[in-house]
Design an enzyme around this catalytic site. Structure first.
Site, PDB file in Angstrom:
ATOM      1  NE  ARG A  49       0.827  -4.081  17.431  1.00  0.00           N
ATOM      2  CZ  ARG A  49       1.412  -3.571  16.350  1.00  0.00           C
ATOM      3  NH1 ARG A  49       0.723  -3.367  15.251  1.00  0.00           N
ATOM      4  NH2 ARG A  49       2.682  -3.252  16.373  1.00  0.00           N
ATOM      5  CD  GLU A 104      -2.716  -7.570   9.522  1.00  0.00           C
ATOM      6  OE1 GLU A 104      -2.120  -6.880  10.370  1.00  0.00           O
ATOM      7  OE2 GLU A 104      -3.445  -7.082   8.661  1.00  0.00           O
ATOM      8  CG  HIS A 147      -1.752  -7.355  13.955  1.00  0.00           C
ATOM      9  ND1 HIS A 147      -0.951  -6.348  13.490  1.00  0.00           N
ATOM     10  CD2 HIS A 147      -0.912  -8.259  14.540  1.00  0.00           C
ATOM     11  CE1 HIS A 147       0.313  -6.616  13.779  1.00  0.00           C
ATOM     12  NE2 HIS A 147       0.365  -7.773  14.432  1.00  0.00           N
ATOM     13  CG  ASN A 195      -7.263  -4.878  10.383  1.00  0.00           C
ATOM     14  OD1 ASN A 195      -7.742  -4.560  11.461  1.00  0.00           O
ATOM     15  ND2 ASN A 195      -6.023  -5.293  10.254  1.00  0.00           N
ATOM     16  NE  ARG A 199      -0.135  -1.495  19.877  1.00  0.00           N
ATOM     17  CZ  ARG A 199       0.773  -0.933  19.060  1.00  0.00           C
ATOM     18  NH1 ARG A 199       0.381  -0.198  18.053  1.00  0.00           N
ATOM     19  NH2 ARG A 199       2.050  -1.117  19.265  1.00  0.00           N
ATOM     20  CG  HIS A 249      -0.272  -0.635   5.758  1.00  0.00           C
ATOM     21  ND1 HIS A 249      -0.112   0.677   6.056  1.00  0.00           N
ATOM     22  CD2 HIS A 249      -0.176  -1.319   6.924  1.00  0.00           C
ATOM     23  CE1 HIS A 249       0.098   0.797   7.352  1.00  0.00           C
ATOM     24  NE2 HIS A 249       0.056  -0.395   7.915  1.00  0.00           N
ATOM     25  CB  THR A 290       2.187  -3.295  10.018  1.00  0.00           C
ATOM     26  OG1 THR A 290       1.213  -3.968  10.802  1.00  0.00           O
ATOM     27  CG2 THR A 290       3.276  -4.255   9.607  1.00  0.00           C
ATOM     28  CG  HIS A 292      -8.674   1.159  13.897  1.00  0.00           C
ATOM     29  ND1 HIS A 292      -7.472   0.695  14.354  1.00  0.00           N
ATOM     30  CD2 HIS A 292      -8.375   2.145  13.017  1.00  0.00           C
ATOM     31  CE1 HIS A 292      -6.491   1.354  13.776  1.00  0.00           C
ATOM     32  NE2 HIS A 292      -7.018   2.245  12.953  1.00  0.00           N
ATOM     33  CD  GLU A 343      -1.866  -7.652   3.256  1.00  0.00           C
ATOM     34  OE1 GLU A 343      -2.216  -8.591   3.979  1.00  0.00           O
ATOM     35  OE2 GLU A 343      -2.042  -6.450   3.563  1.00  0.00           O
TER      36      GLU A 343
HETATM   37  N1  PXP Z   1      -2.320  -5.292   5.807  1.00  0.00           N
HETATM   38  C1  PXP Z   1      -1.482  -5.455   6.856  1.00  0.00           C
HETATM   39  C2  PXP Z   1      -0.452  -6.532   6.783  1.00  0.00           C
HETATM   40  C3  PXP Z   1      -1.587  -4.627   7.994  1.00  0.00           C
HETATM   41  O1  PXP Z   1      -0.735  -4.795   9.023  1.00  0.00           O
HETATM   42  C4  PXP Z   1      -2.616  -3.666   8.044  1.00  0.00           C
HETATM   43  C5  PXP Z   1      -2.782  -2.823   9.275  1.00  0.00           C
HETATM   44  O2  PXP Z   1      -3.213  -3.598  10.326  1.00  0.00           O
HETATM   45  C6  PXP Z   1      -3.473  -3.568   6.938  1.00  0.00           C
HETATM   46  C7  PXP Z   1      -3.288  -4.366   5.816  1.00  0.00           C
HETATM   47  C8  PXP Z   1      -4.593  -2.576   6.909  1.00  0.00           C
HETATM   48  O3  PXP Z   1      -4.055  -1.301   6.859  1.00  0.00           O
HETATM   49  P1  PXP Z   1      -5.010  -0.041   7.065  1.00  0.00           P
HETATM   50  O4  PXP Z   1      -5.537  -0.130   8.466  1.00  0.00           O
HETATM   51  O5  PXP Z   1      -4.088   1.114   6.848  1.00  0.00           O
HETATM   52  O6  PXP Z   1      -6.098  -0.154   6.041  1.00  0.00           O
END
Ligand code: PXP
Length: 238
Positions: A45, A70, A43, A7, A49, A191, A101, A10, A151
């Protein structure tokens, strides 16, 4: 062997801190792919953001592995997904005030709405995953809704501090993954996973892919994106 999807939200978070044009998420996605990841996740949003509509459009044209969007199951974002056609959409709950999330999607309470979004995405041949807590009722609802994947939310596991809590959560994730696979769902997980806590989940053979963002980008700031991705790949595929 499990897969790793990264992901990159960031990267866009850093860009948005100054509302400038760098760092560029599209370049980051290419570097992450060159390091060997199996997929890119963003994601989009409601408040934009971090990732924005233009990022998503360009990523759709440039990602070589697999693009997983996402998204909250709202009409606005669903229309964008139908236009962009990512390889997969992962439906997540979304609150404006949250930092990330919080918790899985309550598929049972929003059954009709989620089912409608899943069938709209399916009509465009987009695979759909539902981000759910490790809970058998939610997993069964995901199956009834005809999701392709669940997931499994690993946030409670990653926040667990005592050994007994950690063990209980690993068991929960393991049993949920097994249950989902038995029902015919495919299973991803994510997550809060990092370079330490990932190791105790990689033996769960039912988990096809781990979705990891924060810990990889945080490490990348210090050691570089290529190294951060490769180090996580070694752990995921050990
Ligand atoms: N899975 C989902 C559904 C999420 O919303 C996120 C955060 O965007 C992640 C995985 C990844 O989480 P992390 O950034 O804590 O690794």
């Amino acid at each position: 062997m499990a897969k790793l999807a990264v992901n990159i939200d960031h990267i866009a978070t850093i860009r948005e801190a100054r509302k400038e044009s760098e760092p560029e998420p599209v370049t980051a996605a290419s570097l992450v792919e060159l390091a060997g990841c199996d997929g890119i996740i963003v994601h989009l949003r409601e408040d934009r953001r971090h990732i924005n509509d233009r990022d998503l459009e360009v990523l759709r044209k440039t990602v070589k592995t697999k693009l997983n969007l996402e998204m909250a199951p709202t009409d606005e974002i669903t229309k964008i997904a139908l236009k962009i056609r990512p390889d997969m959409c992962t439906l997540v709950p979304e609150k404006r005030e949250e930092l990330t999330t919080e918790g899985g999607l309550d598929v049972i309470s929003h059954f009709q709405m989620v089912r409608d979004v899943v069938s709209r995405l399916h009509r465009k041949n987009i695979r759909v995953s539902l981000f759910v807590d490790p809970n058998s009722d939610q997993i069964e609802a995901a199956k009834k809704i005809k999701a392709d994947y669940v997931e499994i939310h690993t946030g409670i596991y990653s926040n667990a501090r005592t050994e007994s809590d950690v063990e209980r959560e690993i068991k929960n994730i393991e049993e949920s993954a097994r249950h989902a696979l038995r029902l015919g769902l495919r299973v991803n997980a994510g997550h809060g996973l990092d370079y330490h806590n990932i190791q105790r989940l990689t033996h769960i053979s039912e988990i096809e892919e781990f979705s990891i963002g924060h810990s990889i980008i945080a490490r990348a700031v210090l050691v570089g994106l290529d190294r951060a991705v490769r180090e996580m790949l070694v752990l995921v595929k050990n």
